[in-house]
Design a protein around this motif. Structure first.
Motif, short mmCIF file in Angstrom:
data_model
loop_
_atom_site.label_atom_id
_atom_site.label_comp_id
_atom_site.label_asym_id
_atom_site.label_seq_id
_atom_site.Cartn_x
_atom_site.Cartn_y
_atom_site.Cartn_z
N MET A 123 0.83 -1.20 0.00
CA MET A 123 0.00 0.00 0.00
C MET A 123 0.87 1.26 0.00
SD MET A 123 -3.04 1.30 0.01
CE MET A 123 -3.92 2.77 0.47
N VAL A 124 1.82 1.32 0.95
CA VAL A 124 2.68 2.50 1.06
C VAL A 124 3.63 2.58 -0.13
CG1 VAL A 124 4.45 3.63 2.44
CG2 VAL A 124 2.55 2.48 3.58
N GLU A 125 4.11 1.42 -0.60
CA GLU A 125 5.10 1.39 -1.67
C GLU A 125 4.61 2.09 -2.94
OE1 GLU A 125 4.22 -1.10 0.17
OE2 GLU A 125 6.06 -1.67 1.24
N GLN A 126 3.31 2.02 -3.20
CA GLN A 126 2.81 2.60 -4.43
C GLN A 126 2.85 4.14 -4.44
OE1 GLN A 126 -1.39 1.86 -5.13
NE2 GLN A 126 -1.84 1.85 -2.95
N TYR A 127 3.10 4.71 -3.26
CA TYR A 127 3.17 6.18 -3.17
C TYR A 127 4.60 6.68 -2.99
CZ TYR A 127 -1.90 6.10 -2.59
OH TYR A 127 -3.25 5.92 -2.79
N LEU A 128 5.59 5.81 -3.14
CA LEU A 128 6.98 6.22 -2.95
C LEU A 128 7.43 7.26 -3.98
CD1 LEU A 128 8.77 2.87 -2.04
CD2 LEU A 128 8.17 4.77 -0.53
N PHE A 129 6.77 7.32 -5.13
CA PHE A 129 7.13 8.30 -6.15
C PHE A 129 6.89 9.73 -5.66
CE2 PHE A 129 2.62 7.48 -6.74
CZ PHE A 129 2.09 8.75 -6.97
N VAL A 130 6.09 9.88 -4.60
CA VAL A 130 5.80 11.22 -4.06
C VAL A 130 7.07 11.83 -3.44
CG1 VAL A 130 4.51 12.47 -2.28
CG2 VAL A 130 3.37 10.74 -3.68
N LEU A 131 7.93 11.01 -2.86
CA LEU A 131 9.11 11.51 -2.14
C LEU A 131 10.03 12.37 -3.01
CD1 LEU A 131 10.01 8.44 0.12
CD2 LEU A 131 8.84 10.56 0.77
N PRO A 132 10.48 11.89 -4.18
CA PRO A 132 11.34 12.77 -4.99
C PRO A 132 10.61 14.02 -5.48
CG PRO A 132 10.74 10.78 -6.20
CD PRO A 132 10.32 10.57 -4.79
N MET A 133 9.32 13.93 -5.68
CA MET A 133 8.55 15.10 -6.13
C MET A 133 8.54 16.19 -5.08
SD MET A 133 5.32 13.21 -8.02
CE MET A 133 4.62 14.74 -8.61
N VAL A 134 8.15 15.83 -3.86
CA VAL A 134 8.06 16.85 -2.81
C VAL A 134 9.46 17.32 -2.40
CG1 VAL A 134 5.84 16.05 -1.96
CG2 VAL A 134 7.93 15.08 -0.99
N SER A 135 10.48 16.46 -2.56
CA SER A 135 11.85 16.88 -2.26
C SER A 135 12.30 17.98 -3.21
CB SER A 135 12.80 15.69 -2.35
OG SER A 135 12.49 14.70 -1.39
N LEU A 136 12.03 17.81 -4.50
CA LEU A 136 12.38 18.82 -5.48
C LEU A 136 11.64 20.13 -5.19
CD1 LEU A 136 12.43 16.83 -8.84
CD2 LEU A 136 14.37 17.94 -7.73
N LEU A 137 10.36 20.03 -4.86
CA LEU A 137 9.57 21.22 -4.57
C LEU A 137 10.05 21.92 -3.31
CD1 LEU A 137 6.02 19.86 -5.50
CD2 LEU A 137 7.46 21.43 -6.83
N LEU A 138 10.51 21.14 -2.33
CA LEU A 138 11.05 21.73 -1.10
C LEU A 138 12.34 22.50 -1.40
CD1 LEU A 138 11.14 22.15 1.95
CD2 LEU A 138 12.34 19.95 2.14
N PHE A 139 13.22 21.91 -2.22
CA PHE A 139 14.45 22.61 -2.59
C PHE A 139 14.11 23.92 -3.32
CE2 PHE A 139 16.61 18.25 -2.72
CZ PHE A 139 17.03 18.39 -1.41
#
Length: 211
Positions: free
Chosen positions: A1-17
Motif C-alpha cells: 500500500m505504502v510502496e505505491q506512493y513512494l514516487f511522491v518523495l522525490p517530487m516533494v523533495s524537489l519542490l522543497l528545494f
C-alpha cells in the motif's frame, strides 16, 4: 500500500528545494519576521503553504497544458503577478524611511495574523514560475497509472513542507538578536528587500511581454 506512493518523495523533495531557494516568498517572511512579529511571520508562512497547496491541485489538474493551449493566459498571469511583486517592493522601499521603535514587535494588538496570511497567500499565487515548476515536476515524475488519493497526498505533503520551511525561517529571524540587527540596519535591509522584490517583479513583467 505504502510502496505505491513512494514516487511522491522525490517530487516533494524537489519542490522543497525550490521553496528553500531565496525568492519573493523568502524575502517577505524574513522581512516580516525581523520587522514585525513571529505571529505575523508564521501567518505568512501559513498563507504561503496554502498557496503552494493550491498550485499542487492546479498542477495535478493539468495547469501547464492550459498555459500551452492559451499562452495569453500565462502572459496575463505573469504580468499581473510581476506588477504585484513590484508593488510589494515599492512598499518595502518606502517603509525604509519610517521610524520603528524597538518594542514594535511586542506592542499589544499589533499582530494581524489573518491579514498576514492573506498577504502570504497572494504573494505565493502571484509567482507564475511556481505554477510552472509544480506542473513540470508533476508532469515529469507522476507515474502513468496514478494511484487513488495521489492528489490529496501530494497537496498535504506540499503544504506541510512549505509551511514547515517558512515557519522555521520566521522563527529563526524573529529572535531578539535578529530584530536588534534589523532595527540597526532597517533602512538598508528594507531597501535591499524592496529592490530584490521589485527586480523579480520587473523580470516577470518583461518576460510576460516578450514574444
Amino acid at each position: 500500500m505504502v510502496e505505491q506512493y513512494l514516487f511522491v518523495l522525490p517530487m516533494v523533495s524537489l519542490l522543497l528545494f525550490g521553496a528553500m531557494t531565496p525568492g519573493p516568498s523568502f524575502v517577505l517572511v524574513a522581512q516580516t519576521a525581523m520587522s514585525k512579529s513571529r505571529i505575523e511571520a508564521v501567518s505568512i508562512a501559513l498563507g504561503l503553504g496554502l498557496g503552494a497547496t493550491i498550485f499542487a491541485f492546479l498542477a495535478s489538474s493539468g495547469l501547464i497544458t492550459l498555459f500551452k493551449v492559451v499562452p495569453e493566459l500565462y502572459m496575463t498571469f505573469k504580468v499581473l503577478g510581476g506588477l504585484y511583486l513590484c508593488y510589494l517592493g515599492a512598499k518595502m522601499w518606502r517603509t525604509s524611511k519610517d521610524s520603528l521603535p524597538a518594542n514594535t514587535a511586542t506592542e499589544p494588538g499589533r499582530p494581524k495574523p489573518l491579514k498576514a496570511m492573506s498577504l502570504g497567500l497572494i504573494t505565493q499565487l502571484s509567482n507564475p514560475k511556481t505554477a510552472i515548476v509544480f506542473s513540470s515536476v508533476f508532469a515529469a515524475l507522476l507515474p502513468a497509472d496514478v494511484p487513488e488519493h495521489t492528489t490529496w497526498i501530494l497537496a498535504f505533503s506540499v503544504f506541510l513542507l512549505n509551511f514547515s520551511w517558512y515557519a522555521f525561517v520566521a522563527t529563526l529571524l524573529s529572535s531578539a538578536k535578529a530584530q536588534r540587527g534589523y532595527l540597526r540596519f532597517k533602512s538598508h535591509i528594507n531597501k535591499g528587500a524592496g529592490l530584490l522584490m521589485g527586480s523579480i517583479g520587473s523580470k516577470f513583467v518583461m518576460d510576460g511581454f516578450r514574444p
